[in-house]
Design an enzyme around this catalytic site. Sequence first.
Site, PDB file in Angstrom:
ATOM      1  NE  ARG A 228      -4.065  -1.215  -0.002  1.00 59.08           N
ATOM      2  CZ  ARG A 228      -4.372  -2.583  -0.778  1.00 59.08           C
ATOM      3  NH1 ARG A 228      -3.440  -2.872  -1.574  1.00 59.08           N
ATOM      4  NH2 ARG A 228      -5.385  -3.212  -0.729  1.00 59.08           N
ATOM      5  CG  HIS A 276      -3.102  -0.657  -6.869  1.00 59.96           C
ATOM      6  ND1 HIS A 276      -3.415  -0.076  -5.689  1.00 59.96           N
ATOM      7  CD2 HIS A 276      -3.103  -2.097  -6.548  1.00 59.96           C
ATOM      8  CE1 HIS A 276      -3.686  -0.856  -4.669  1.00 59.96           C
ATOM      9  NE2 HIS A 276      -3.860  -1.889  -5.264  1.00 59.96           N
TER      10      HIS A 276
END
Length: 313
Positions: A228, A276
Amino acid sequence: MKILFYTPLTDAAAWLHDLTRALPGAELREWQPGDTAPADFAVVWRPPRELFAPRAGLRAVFNMGAGVDAILALEREHPGTLPRDALLVRLEDTGMAPQMVEYTLHSVLRYLRRFDEYAALQAQRRWQMLDPHPRETFTVGVLGLGVLGTQVAQAIAALGIPVRGYSRSAKQIDGIATFAGEAQLGAFLDGAKVLVNLLPHTPDTHDVLNARVFSQLARGAYLINVARGAHLVEQDLLDALASGQIAAATLDVFREEPLRPDHLFWQHPRVTITPHSSALTLREEGIAQIAEKIGALTRGETVGGLVDIARGY
Ligand code: NAP
Ligand code: GLV
Protein backbone atom coordinates in the site's frame (compact mmCIF):
# COMPACT_ATOMS: atom_id res chain seq x y z
CA MET A 1 -30.74 -15.07 0.36
CA LYS A 2 -30.18 -11.37 -0.43
CA ILE A 3 -26.77 -10.19 -1.57
CA LEU A 4 -25.68 -6.58 -1.94
CA PHE A 5 -22.93 -5.77 -4.42
CA TYR A 6 -20.75 -2.70 -4.89
CA THR A 7 -17.54 -1.83 -6.69
CA PRO A 8 -16.40 1.51 -8.11
CA LEU A 9 -14.42 -0.40 -10.77
CA THR A 10 -15.57 -0.61 -14.36
CA ASP A 11 -16.30 -4.34 -14.50
CA ALA A 12 -19.27 -4.22 -12.08
CA ALA A 13 -21.69 -5.62 -14.68
CA ALA A 14 -19.46 -8.63 -15.39
CA TRP A 15 -19.09 -9.35 -11.64
CA LEU A 16 -22.85 -9.13 -11.12
CA HIS A 17 -23.48 -11.42 -14.08
CA ASP A 18 -20.96 -14.04 -12.94
CA LEU A 19 -21.96 -13.83 -9.25
CA THR A 20 -25.59 -14.44 -10.25
CA ARG A 21 -24.53 -17.58 -12.12
CA ALA A 22 -22.37 -18.79 -9.23
CA LEU A 23 -25.13 -18.26 -6.64
CA PRO A 24 -28.34 -19.55 -8.23
CA GLY A 25 -31.33 -18.78 -6.03
CA ALA A 26 -29.70 -15.73 -4.45
CA GLU A 27 -31.23 -12.31 -4.97
CA LEU A 28 -28.35 -10.08 -6.05
CA ARG A 29 -28.60 -6.33 -6.35
CA GLU A 30 -26.13 -3.55 -7.01
CA TRP A 31 -26.14 -1.04 -4.14
CA GLN A 32 -27.41 2.42 -5.04
CA PRO A 33 -27.37 5.49 -2.76
CA GLY A 34 -30.42 5.36 -0.51
CA ASP A 35 -30.69 1.55 -0.55
CA THR A 36 -31.14 0.50 3.09
CA ALA A 37 -33.20 -2.64 2.41
CA PRO A 38 -32.16 -5.84 4.22
CA ALA A 39 -29.33 -8.03 2.93
CA ASP A 40 -27.69 -11.22 4.21
CA PHE A 41 -24.29 -10.73 2.59
CA ALA A 42 -22.38 -7.90 0.90
CA VAL A 43 -19.69 -8.33 -1.78
CA VAL A 44 -17.77 -5.06 -2.03
CA TRP A 45 -14.63 -3.20 -3.03
CA ARG A 46 -13.93 0.21 -1.47
CA PRO A 47 -17.58 0.75 -0.46
CA PRO A 48 -18.93 4.11 0.70
CA ARG A 49 -19.86 4.30 4.38
CA GLU A 50 -23.57 4.71 3.50
CA LEU A 51 -23.67 1.16 2.15
CA PHE A 52 -23.42 -0.13 5.73
CA ALA A 53 -26.07 2.24 7.15
CA PRO A 54 -28.44 0.29 9.33
CA ARG A 55 -27.94 -3.26 8.15
CA ALA A 56 -28.72 -5.22 11.25
CA GLY A 57 -29.21 -8.54 9.47
CA LEU A 58 -25.96 -8.52 7.51
CA ARG A 59 -24.05 -11.76 8.24
CA ALA A 60 -20.82 -11.15 6.35
CA VAL A 61 -19.06 -8.60 4.18
CA PHE A 62 -16.81 -10.04 1.45
CA ASN A 63 -13.95 -7.81 0.36
CA MET A 64 -13.14 -8.28 -3.35
CA GLY A 65 -9.40 -8.10 -2.67
CA ALA A 66 -6.72 -9.07 -0.15
CA GLY A 67 -6.33 -5.73 1.66
CA VAL A 68 -9.24 -4.61 3.82
CA ASP A 69 -7.64 -1.28 4.78
CA ALA A 70 -10.26 0.87 3.02
CA ILE A 71 -13.14 -0.76 4.92
CA LEU A 72 -11.31 -0.69 8.25
CA ALA A 73 -10.39 2.98 7.74
CA LEU A 74 -14.14 3.72 7.54
CA GLU A 75 -14.67 1.80 10.77
CA ARG A 76 -11.82 3.65 12.51
CA GLU A 77 -13.06 7.08 11.36
CA HIS A 78 -16.70 6.26 12.12
CA PRO A 79 -16.87 3.53 14.76
CA GLY A 80 -19.95 1.35 14.34
CA THR A 81 -19.96 1.59 10.53
CA LEU A 82 -19.63 -2.18 10.22
CA PRO A 83 -22.67 -4.00 11.62
CA ARG A 84 -21.60 -5.42 14.99
CA ASP A 85 -22.22 -9.09 14.26
CA ALA A 86 -21.16 -9.13 10.60
CA LEU A 87 -17.99 -11.03 9.68
CA LEU A 88 -15.45 -9.34 7.42
CA VAL A 89 -13.91 -11.80 4.95
CA ARG A 90 -11.07 -11.07 2.51
CA LEU A 91 -9.88 -12.89 -0.60
CA GLU A 92 -7.09 -15.39 0.00
CA ASP A 93 -4.79 -15.64 -3.00
CA THR A 94 -7.42 -16.37 -5.72
CA GLY A 95 -4.70 -16.11 -8.35
CA MET A 96 -2.97 -13.08 -6.82
CA ALA A 97 0.01 -15.03 -5.42
CA PRO A 98 1.37 -16.20 -8.81
CA GLN A 99 1.06 -12.63 -10.12
CA MET A 100 2.89 -11.25 -7.06
CA VAL A 101 5.60 -13.88 -7.53
CA GLU A 102 6.05 -12.88 -11.20
CA TYR A 103 6.18 -9.17 -10.37
CA THR A 104 8.62 -9.40 -7.50
CA LEU A 105 10.87 -12.01 -9.18
CA HIS A 106 11.07 -9.79 -12.24
CA SER A 107 12.02 -6.78 -10.10
CA VAL A 108 14.59 -8.65 -7.99
CA LEU A 109 16.26 -10.17 -11.08
CA ARG A 110 16.23 -6.83 -12.87
CA TYR A 111 18.22 -5.30 -10.01
CA LEU A 112 20.42 -8.37 -9.38
CA ARG A 113 21.50 -8.47 -13.04
CA ARG A 114 21.56 -4.63 -13.29
CA PHE A 115 19.15 -4.51 -16.26
CA ASP A 116 17.93 -1.11 -15.00
CA GLU A 117 21.45 0.30 -15.30
CA TYR A 118 22.03 -1.36 -18.69
CA ALA A 119 18.80 0.26 -19.95
CA ALA A 120 20.14 3.67 -18.87
CA LEU A 121 23.47 2.94 -20.60
CA GLN A 122 21.68 1.83 -23.78
CA ALA A 123 19.77 5.12 -23.84
CA GLN A 124 23.19 6.82 -24.00
CA ARG A 125 24.53 4.29 -26.61
CA ARG A 126 27.21 3.29 -24.12
CA TRP A 127 28.83 -0.17 -24.32
CA GLN A 128 29.94 -0.72 -20.74
CA MET A 129 30.10 -3.91 -18.75
CA LEU A 130 29.09 -3.57 -15.07
CA ASP A 131 30.42 -5.70 -12.22
CA PRO A 132 27.72 -8.22 -11.33
CA HIS A 133 26.13 -8.11 -7.86
CA PRO A 134 27.24 -11.21 -5.92
CA ARG A 135 24.12 -13.32 -5.47
CA GLU A 136 25.30 -14.63 -2.05
CA THR A 137 25.06 -11.15 -0.51
CA PHE A 138 22.06 -9.92 -2.51
CA THR A 139 19.85 -10.59 0.52
CA VAL A 140 16.13 -9.99 -0.02
CA GLY A 141 13.95 -9.12 2.97
CA VAL A 142 10.21 -9.74 2.59
CA LEU A 143 8.05 -7.71 4.96
CA GLY A 144 4.90 -9.79 5.60
CA LEU A 145 4.83 -13.58 5.47
CA GLY A 146 1.13 -14.08 4.82
CA VAL A 147 -0.67 -15.66 1.88
CA LEU A 148 1.30 -13.59 -0.65
CA GLY A 149 4.59 -12.86 1.17
CA THR A 150 5.31 -16.52 1.91
CA GLN A 151 4.99 -17.53 -1.74
CA VAL A 152 7.09 -14.57 -2.85
CA ALA A 153 9.82 -15.38 -0.31
CA GLN A 154 9.89 -19.05 -1.34
CA ALA A 155 10.05 -18.24 -5.06
CA ILE A 156 13.01 -15.89 -4.58
CA ALA A 157 14.79 -18.37 -2.31
CA ALA A 158 14.35 -21.07 -4.98
CA LEU A 159 16.77 -19.04 -7.16
CA GLY A 160 19.50 -19.45 -4.53
CA ILE A 161 19.18 -15.83 -3.35
CA PRO A 162 19.35 -15.42 0.47
CA VAL A 163 15.88 -14.50 1.78
CA ARG A 164 14.68 -13.17 5.11
CA GLY A 165 11.03 -12.83 6.11
CA TYR A 166 9.33 -10.66 8.72
CA SER A 167 5.92 -11.14 10.31
CA ARG A 168 4.05 -10.38 13.50
CA SER A 169 4.03 -13.93 14.85
CA ALA A 170 7.00 -16.33 14.66
CA LYS A 171 7.13 -18.68 11.65
CA GLN A 172 9.26 -21.51 10.33
CA ILE A 173 9.58 -21.66 6.56
CA ASP A 174 12.14 -23.90 4.83
CA GLY A 175 14.96 -21.90 3.28
CA ILE A 176 13.87 -18.54 4.75
CA ALA A 177 15.46 -16.82 7.77
CA THR A 178 12.43 -15.62 9.71
CA PHE A 179 12.08 -12.70 12.13
CA ALA A 180 9.02 -11.69 14.14
CA GLY A 181 7.84 -8.58 15.93
CA GLU A 182 9.30 -5.11 16.42
CA ALA A 183 12.16 -6.44 18.58
CA GLN A 184 13.53 -8.36 15.57
CA LEU A 185 12.93 -5.72 12.90
CA GLY A 186 16.49 -4.40 13.17
CA ALA A 187 18.02 -7.86 12.68
CA PHE A 188 15.68 -8.49 9.73
CA LEU A 189 16.71 -5.24 8.01
CA ASP A 190 20.41 -5.34 8.89
CA GLY A 191 22.37 -5.07 5.64
CA ALA A 192 19.57 -6.42 3.40
CA LYS A 193 20.04 -5.48 -0.26
CA VAL A 194 16.37 -5.58 -1.35
CA LEU A 195 13.26 -4.82 0.68
CA VAL A 196 9.95 -6.19 -0.63
CA ASN A 197 6.86 -4.92 1.17
CA LEU A 198 3.83 -7.23 1.47
CA LEU A 199 2.40 -6.05 4.78
CA PRO A 200 -1.24 -5.12 5.21
CA HIS A 201 -1.84 -1.41 5.86
CA THR A 202 -2.85 -1.03 9.51
CA PRO A 203 -2.20 1.65 12.15
CA ASP A 204 0.89 -0.41 13.16
CA THR A 205 2.35 -0.52 9.64
CA HIS A 206 1.50 3.03 8.52
CA ASP A 207 4.69 4.82 7.30
CA VAL A 208 6.76 1.67 7.93
CA LEU A 209 8.96 2.37 4.88
CA ASN A 210 10.82 5.34 6.29
CA ALA A 211 14.31 6.86 6.65
CA ARG A 212 15.12 4.86 9.80
CA VAL A 213 14.28 1.60 8.05
CA PHE A 214 16.18 2.56 4.87
CA SER A 215 19.28 3.45 6.92
CA GLN A 216 19.51 -0.13 8.25
CA LEU A 217 19.60 -1.70 4.79
CA ALA A 218 22.82 -2.17 2.80
CA ARG A 219 24.05 0.99 1.10
CA GLY A 220 22.58 1.14 -2.41
CA ALA A 221 19.64 -1.09 -1.49
CA TYR A 222 16.51 -1.57 -3.60
CA LEU A 223 12.88 -1.08 -2.55
CA ILE A 224 9.89 -2.92 -4.02
CA ASN A 225 6.56 -1.72 -2.62
CA VAL A 226 3.61 -3.83 -3.75
CA ALA A 227 1.42 -3.48 -0.65
CA ARG A 228 0.00 0.00 0.00
CA GLY A 229 1.12 3.57 -0.69
CA ALA A 230 0.47 4.60 2.91
CA HIS A 231 3.35 2.34 3.99
CA LEU A 232 5.86 4.65 2.30
CA VAL A 233 7.07 8.04 3.51
CA GLU A 234 7.60 9.44 0.02
CA GLN A 235 9.99 12.25 0.96
CA ASP A 236 12.18 9.77 2.88
CA LEU A 237 12.47 7.67 -0.27
CA LEU A 238 13.35 10.70 -2.41
CA ASP A 239 16.03 11.68 0.14
CA ALA A 240 17.40 8.12 0.29
CA LEU A 241 17.58 8.00 -3.52
CA ALA A 242 19.39 11.34 -3.57
CA SER A 243 21.95 10.19 -0.98
CA GLY A 244 22.47 6.78 -2.66
CA GLN A 245 21.28 4.85 0.40
CA ILE A 246 18.52 3.51 -1.86
CA ALA A 247 19.76 2.77 -5.40
CA ALA A 248 16.33 2.34 -7.03
CA ALA A 249 12.70 1.63 -6.23
CA THR A 250 9.84 -0.19 -7.92
CA LEU A 251 6.50 1.16 -6.75
CA ASP A 252 3.11 -0.33 -7.59
CA VAL A 253 1.06 1.54 -4.97
CA PHE A 254 0.86 5.18 -3.92
CA ARG A 255 -0.58 7.35 -1.18
CA GLU A 256 -2.81 8.97 -3.76
CA GLU A 257 -4.03 6.87 -6.68
CA PRO A 258 -3.96 7.58 -9.55
CA LEU A 259 -0.55 9.18 -9.06
CA ARG A 260 -0.80 12.89 -9.86
CA PRO A 261 0.75 13.86 -13.24
CA ASP A 262 3.09 16.33 -11.51
CA HIS A 263 4.39 13.84 -8.92
CA LEU A 264 8.21 13.69 -8.72
CA PHE A 265 8.19 9.89 -8.95
CA TRP A 266 7.08 9.95 -12.63
CA GLN A 267 10.28 11.65 -13.80
CA HIS A 268 12.71 10.05 -11.37
CA PRO A 269 15.32 8.05 -13.32
CA ARG A 270 15.57 5.42 -10.58
CA VAL A 271 11.89 4.95 -9.80
CA THR A 272 9.83 2.39 -11.72
CA ILE A 273 6.08 2.86 -11.57
CA THR A 274 3.18 0.50 -12.26
CA PRO A 275 -0.48 1.47 -11.68
CA HIS A 276 -1.48 -0.80 -8.75
CA SER A 277 -1.34 -3.75 -11.12
CA SER A 278 1.10 -6.15 -9.46
CA ALA A 279 -1.66 -8.64 -8.56
CA LEU A 280 -5.17 -8.16 -9.86
CA THR A 281 -8.26 -9.79 -8.40
CA LEU A 282 -9.22 -12.45 -10.93
CA ARG A 283 -13.00 -12.47 -11.29
CA GLU A 284 -13.51 -16.17 -11.84
CA GLU A 285 -11.30 -17.26 -8.92
CA GLY A 286 -12.62 -14.49 -6.66
CA ILE A 287 -16.25 -15.37 -7.31
CA ALA A 288 -15.61 -19.10 -6.84
CA GLN A 289 -14.05 -18.43 -3.42
CA ILE A 290 -16.80 -16.03 -2.34
CA ALA A 291 -19.58 -18.42 -3.46
CA GLU A 292 -17.91 -21.31 -1.64
CA LYS A 293 -17.60 -19.26 1.56
CA ILE A 294 -21.20 -18.02 1.38
CA GLY A 295 -22.24 -21.68 1.09
CA ALA A 296 -20.08 -22.66 4.08
CA LEU A 297 -21.40 -19.82 6.27
CA THR A 298 -24.99 -20.69 5.30
CA ARG A 299 -24.34 -24.26 6.46
CA GLY A 300 -22.98 -22.90 9.76
CA GLU A 301 -19.35 -23.76 8.95
CA THR A 302 -16.33 -21.51 9.51
CA VAL A 303 -14.32 -20.01 6.64
CA GLY A 304 -10.75 -18.83 6.05
CA GLY A 305 -9.84 -15.21 5.40
CA LEU A 306 -11.73 -13.87 8.42
CA VAL A 307 -10.42 -10.41 9.28
CA ASP A 308 -9.55 -9.63 12.88
CA ILE A 309 -10.94 -6.11 13.07
CA ALA A 310 -9.00 -5.12 16.19
CA ARG A 311 -5.71 -6.34 14.65
CA GLY A 312 -6.49 -4.56 11.38
CA TYR A 313 -5.99 -7.41 8.88
P1 NAP B 1 -1.93 -11.65 4.89
O1 NAP B 1 -2.06 -13.07 4.48
O2 NAP B 1 -2.91 -11.09 5.88
O3 NAP B 1 -0.45 -11.45 5.45
C1 NAP B 1 -0.05 -10.33 6.15
C2 NAP B 1 1.33 -10.58 6.74
O4 NAP B 1 1.81 -9.38 7.35
C3 NAP B 1 1.32 -11.65 7.83
O5 NAP B 1 2.48 -12.44 7.76
C4 NAP B 1 1.34 -10.82 9.13
O6 NAP B 1 1.95 -11.46 10.24
C5 NAP B 1 2.19 -9.65 8.69
N1 NAP B 1 1.94 -8.46 9.54
C6 NAP B 1 0.80 -7.78 9.72
N2 NAP B 1 0.98 -6.75 10.58
C7 NAP B 1 2.27 -6.80 10.96
C8 NAP B 1 3.07 -6.02 11.83
N3 NAP B 1 2.56 -4.98 12.51
N4 NAP B 1 4.36 -6.36 11.99
C9 NAP B 1 4.89 -7.43 11.33
N5 NAP B 1 4.18 -8.21 10.46
C10 NAP B 1 2.89 -7.90 10.29
O7 NAP B 1 -1.98 -10.69 3.63
P2 NAP B 1 -1.69 -11.05 2.09
O8 NAP B 1 -2.85 -11.71 1.47
O9 NAP B 1 -0.36 -11.70 1.99
O10 NAP B 1 -1.62 -9.56 1.48
C11 NAP B 1 -0.73 -8.59 1.98
C12 NAP B 1 -1.08 -7.21 1.46
O11 NAP B 1 -0.71 -7.10 0.09
C13 NAP B 1 -2.56 -6.85 1.47
O12 NAP B 1 -2.99 -6.43 2.74
C14 NAP B 1 -2.64 -5.75 0.43
O13 NAP B 1 -2.49 -4.49 1.05
C15 NAP B 1 -1.44 -6.02 -0.48
N6 NAP B 1 -1.88 -6.40 -1.84
C16 NAP B 1 -1.54 -5.58 -2.88
C17 NAP B 1 -1.90 -5.92 -4.16
C18 NAP B 1 -1.53 -5.07 -5.33
O14 NAP B 1 -2.04 -5.24 -6.43
N7 NAP B 1 -0.60 -4.14 -5.18
C19 NAP B 1 -2.63 -7.10 -4.39
C20 NAP B 1 -2.95 -7.91 -3.31
C21 NAP B 1 -2.56 -7.56 -2.03
P3 NAP B 1 1.30 -12.80 10.88
O15 NAP B 1 1.55 -13.87 9.84
O16 NAP B 1 2.08 -13.00 12.10
O17 NAP B 1 -0.15 -12.51 11.08
C1 GLV C 1 -5.26 -5.19 -3.99
O1 GLV C 1 -4.60 -4.22 -3.79
C2 GLV C 1 -5.76 -6.06 -2.98
O2 GLV C 1 -5.64 -5.73 -1.79
O3 GLV C 1 -6.31 -7.12 -3.34
